[in-house]
Design an enzyme around this catalytic site. Structure first.
Site, PDB file in Angstrom:
ATOM      1  N   LEU A  73      79.923  85.301   9.662  1.00  0.00           N
ATOM      2  CA  LEU A  73      80.139  85.184   8.217  1.00  0.00           C
ATOM      3  C   LEU A  73      81.080  84.021   7.892  1.00  0.00           C
ATOM      4  O   LEU A  73      81.782  83.523   8.772  1.00  0.00           O
ATOM      5  CB  LEU A  73      80.699  86.512   7.704  1.00  0.00           C
ATOM      6  N   PRO A  74      81.127  83.608   6.619  1.00  0.00           N
ATOM      7  CA  PRO A  74      81.914  82.414   6.276  1.00  0.00           C
ATOM      8  C   PRO A  74      83.406  82.527   6.587  1.00  0.00           C
ATOM      9  O   PRO A  74      84.023  81.567   7.043  1.00  0.00           O
ATOM     10  CB  PRO A  74      81.688  82.261   4.770  1.00  0.00           C
ATOM     11  N   LYS A 177      90.247  79.263  18.194  1.00  0.00           N
ATOM     12  CA  LYS A 177      89.176  78.556  17.470  1.00  0.00           C
ATOM     13  C   LYS A 177      89.759  77.706  16.325  1.00  0.00           C
ATOM     14  O   LYS A 177      89.371  76.551  16.125  1.00  0.00           O
ATOM     15  CB  LYS A 177      88.165  79.573  16.928  1.00  0.00           C
ATOM     16  N   LYS A 246      88.703  75.384   5.923  1.00  0.00           N
ATOM     17  CA  LYS A 246      89.188  76.770   6.066  1.00  0.00           C
ATOM     18  C   LYS A 246      89.850  76.960   7.440  1.00  0.00           C
ATOM     19  O   LYS A 246      90.942  77.520   7.547  1.00  0.00           O
ATOM     20  CB  LYS A 246      87.995  77.724   5.919  1.00  0.00           C
TER      21      LYS A 246
HETATM   22  P1  NAD Z   1      76.585  79.459   6.696  1.00  0.00           P
HETATM   23  O1  NAD Z   1      77.195  79.303   5.372  1.00  0.00           O
HETATM   24  O2  NAD Z   1      75.400  78.623   7.064  1.00  0.00           O
HETATM   25  O3  NAD Z   1      76.188  80.995   6.959  1.00  0.00           O
HETATM   26  C1  NAD Z   1      76.935  82.078   6.503  1.00  0.00           C
HETATM   27  C2  NAD Z   1      75.940  83.129   6.059  1.00  0.00           C
HETATM   28  O4  NAD Z   1      76.645  84.301   5.666  1.00  0.00           O
HETATM   29  C3  NAD Z   1      75.094  82.677   4.858  1.00  0.00           C
HETATM   30  O5  NAD Z   1      73.722  82.747   5.179  1.00  0.00           O
HETATM   31  C4  NAD Z   1      75.480  83.679   3.762  1.00  0.00           C
HETATM   32  O6  NAD Z   1      74.395  84.002   2.894  1.00  0.00           O
HETATM   33  C5  NAD Z   1      75.904  84.867   4.608  1.00  0.00           C
HETATM   34  N1  NAD Z   1      76.734  85.810   3.878  1.00  0.00           N
HETATM   35  C6  NAD Z   1      77.670  85.588   2.923  1.00  0.00           C
HETATM   36  N2  NAD Z   1      78.174  86.758   2.477  1.00  0.00           N
HETATM   37  C7  NAD Z   1      77.546  87.741   3.177  1.00  0.00           C
HETATM   38  C8  NAD Z   1      77.630  89.149   3.183  1.00  0.00           C
HETATM   39  N3  NAD Z   1      78.480  89.806   2.368  1.00  0.00           N
HETATM   40  N4  NAD Z   1      76.823  89.845   4.024  1.00  0.00           N
HETATM   41  C9  NAD Z   1      75.968  89.220   4.846  1.00  0.00           C
HETATM   42  N5  NAD Z   1      75.851  87.864   4.904  1.00  0.00           N
HETATM   43  C10 NAD Z   1      76.628  87.148   4.067  1.00  0.00           C
HETATM   44  O7  NAD Z   1      77.766  79.237   7.745  1.00  0.00           O
HETATM   45  P2  NAD Z   1      77.631  78.924   9.308  1.00  0.00           P
HETATM   46  O8  NAD Z   1      77.715  77.455   9.471  1.00  0.00           O
HETATM   47  O9  NAD Z   1      76.517  79.717   9.884  1.00  0.00           O
HETATM   48  O10 NAD Z   1      79.046  79.497   9.786  1.00  0.00           O
HETATM   49  C11 NAD Z   1      79.268  80.897   9.981  1.00  0.00           C
HETATM   50  C12 NAD Z   1      80.628  81.042  10.651  1.00  0.00           C
HETATM   51  O11 NAD Z   1      80.633  80.338  11.893  1.00  0.00           O
HETATM   52  C13 NAD Z   1      81.789  80.455   9.826  1.00  0.00           C
HETATM   53  O12 NAD Z   1      82.915  81.266   9.985  1.00  0.00           O
HETATM   54  C14 NAD Z   1      81.997  79.069  10.453  1.00  0.00           C
HETATM   55  O13 NAD Z   1      83.310  78.600  10.250  1.00  0.00           O
HETATM   56  C15 NAD Z   1      81.657  79.360  11.905  1.00  0.00           C
HETATM   57  N6  NAD Z   1      81.149  78.220  12.705  1.00  0.00           N
HETATM   58  C16 NAD Z   1      80.191  77.381  12.230  1.00  0.00           C
HETATM   59  C17 NAD Z   1      79.710  76.359  13.049  1.00  0.00           C
HETATM   60  C18 NAD Z   1      78.644  75.379  12.591  1.00  0.00           C
HETATM   61  O14 NAD Z   1      78.408  74.367  13.281  1.00  0.00           O
HETATM   62  N7  NAD Z   1      77.953  75.629  11.494  1.00  0.00           N
HETATM   63  C19 NAD Z   1      80.212  76.199  14.350  1.00  0.00           C
HETATM   64  C20 NAD Z   1      81.165  77.108  14.807  1.00  0.00           C
HETATM   65  C21 NAD Z   1      81.633  78.118  13.985  1.00  0.00           C
END
Ligand code: NAD
Length: 296
Positions: A73-74, A177, A246
């Site tokens: 999740l975000p 992280k 964040k």
């Molecule tokens: P993203 O925004 O693509 O995905 C997050 C998803 O969570 C979205 O699809 C959103 O609709 C969903 N969401 C929001 N509220 C929700 C709820 N109440 N219930 C269920 N789903 C819900 O973000 P991401 O890039 O996939 O990142 C996710 C996490 O991983 C974050 O914490 C980010 O910091 C971390 N991260 C991302 C990356 C990257 O390269 N994208 C790499 C490492 C870590």
């Protein structure tokens, strides 16, 4: 820890099917697990269906009967909201292991773990590095925090997503992280400034990156982000600029909480904050390079 694979057929709830959760859940389906996924986005749910997983219309339905609940999740606020939902709590069964793979706040994670422990539910943190490409290939670096027994239980499931390292007690993965991303964001901005100066002096950015990569200034920014996303001008790593910001704030807050210096970290975070104000809400984090050098 690598190499161990879980027996197929484990029931896994996957909450958050975005840029990372999408390919991660798809890998668990490919490994033969029953994946019940939830995301408010219908497109994200459809993508899980297309890979052979089951999508459901609430987090409570996803966790019903699950042995493992994975959250991608975000941020911590969303993680807390999902886990505080009485319908989710009601469907979590004792002995379930909750794995928060989001990049969350370590202190919030510790509180949540304590809270769930009272219900005989273990929570471990397992944030990742490696981006969307790493998620697709099952080559993430997974930084795990939690007690030995819960971490060992989760290891076979996590092994489909990448290689795990037990960093310490619950919250340790999230702390590490955030610190990793503060470093990553700081050197990405430093790289952008260095490349911009060299370019104005008449150097070719590709030549600069190539030479820096065999010199002491190399980093994940010169090694990966510049050649793959910045120099081609695609800025499409799949990791949002605001998600990076964040993480930087989590790391700077953590330093403050423990009384460690974060002078450079705080300055870098302030600059990224300006970029977040200037750029579109959907900006990829690699766009910091474009922001640092507006003529790019
Ligand atoms: P993203 O925004 O693509 O995905 C997050 C998803 O969570 C979205 O699809 C959103 O609709 C969903 N969401 C929001 N509220 C929700 C709820 N109440 N219930 C269920 N789903 C819900 O973000 P991401 O890039 O996939 O990142 C996710 C996490 O991983 C974050 O914490 C980010 O910091 C971390 N991260 C991302 C990356 C990257 O390269 N994208 C790499 C490492 C870590």
């Amino acid at each position: 820890m690598t190499g161990q694979t879980s027996q197929a057929g484990t029931t896994i709830a996957f909450i958050g099917l975005g840029n990372m959760g999408g390919p991660m859940s798809a890998r668990l389906v490919s490994a033969g697990h029953r994946v019940n996924g939830f995301d408010p986005s219908t497109d994200a749910r459809q993508r899980l269906q297309d890979t052979g997983g089951s999508s459901v219309d609430s987090a409570a339905a996803a966790v019903d009967g699950a042995e493992f609940v994975i959250l991608m999740l975000p941020n911590s606020t969303v993680v807390e909201t999902v886990l505080a939902d009485p319908a989710v709590r009601g469907n979590l069964r004792p002995q379930t292991t909750v794995i928060d793979m989001s990049s969350s706040e370590p202190t919030s994670t510790r509180k949540l773990a304590e809270d769930l422990e009272a219900l005989s539910i273990s929570l471990i943190d397992a944030p990742v590095s490696g981006g969307v490409k790493g998620a697709e290939a099952g080559r993430l670096t997974i930084m795990v925090g939690g007690d030995e027994t819960a971490v060992a239980r989760a290891q076979p499931v996590l092994s489909h997503l990448g290689s795990t390292k037990h960093a310490g007690s619950v919250g340790a993965g999230h702390a590490l992280k955030a610190i990793n991303n503060l470093l990553s964001a700081t050197h990405l901005l430093a790289t952008a400034e260095g490349i911009a100066a060299g370019e104005r002096f008449g150097l070719d950015p590709k030549v600069m990156v190539e030479l820096i990569n065999t010199s002491s200034g190399r980093s994940g920014s010169t090694d990966n982000k510049y050649p793959n996303f910045v120099l081609p001008g695609t800025f499409d790593s799949g990791f949002g600029l605001r998600l990076m910001l964040k993480d930087m704030k989590i790391a700077v807050d953590l330093a403050e909480q423990v009384g460690a210096p974060s002078r450079l970290g705080a300055q870098a975070t302030a600059l990224w904050e300006q970029a977040a104000d200037d750029l579109a809400p959907t900006a990829d984090h690699t766009e910091i390079a474009r922001w640092a050098e507006p003529s790019n």
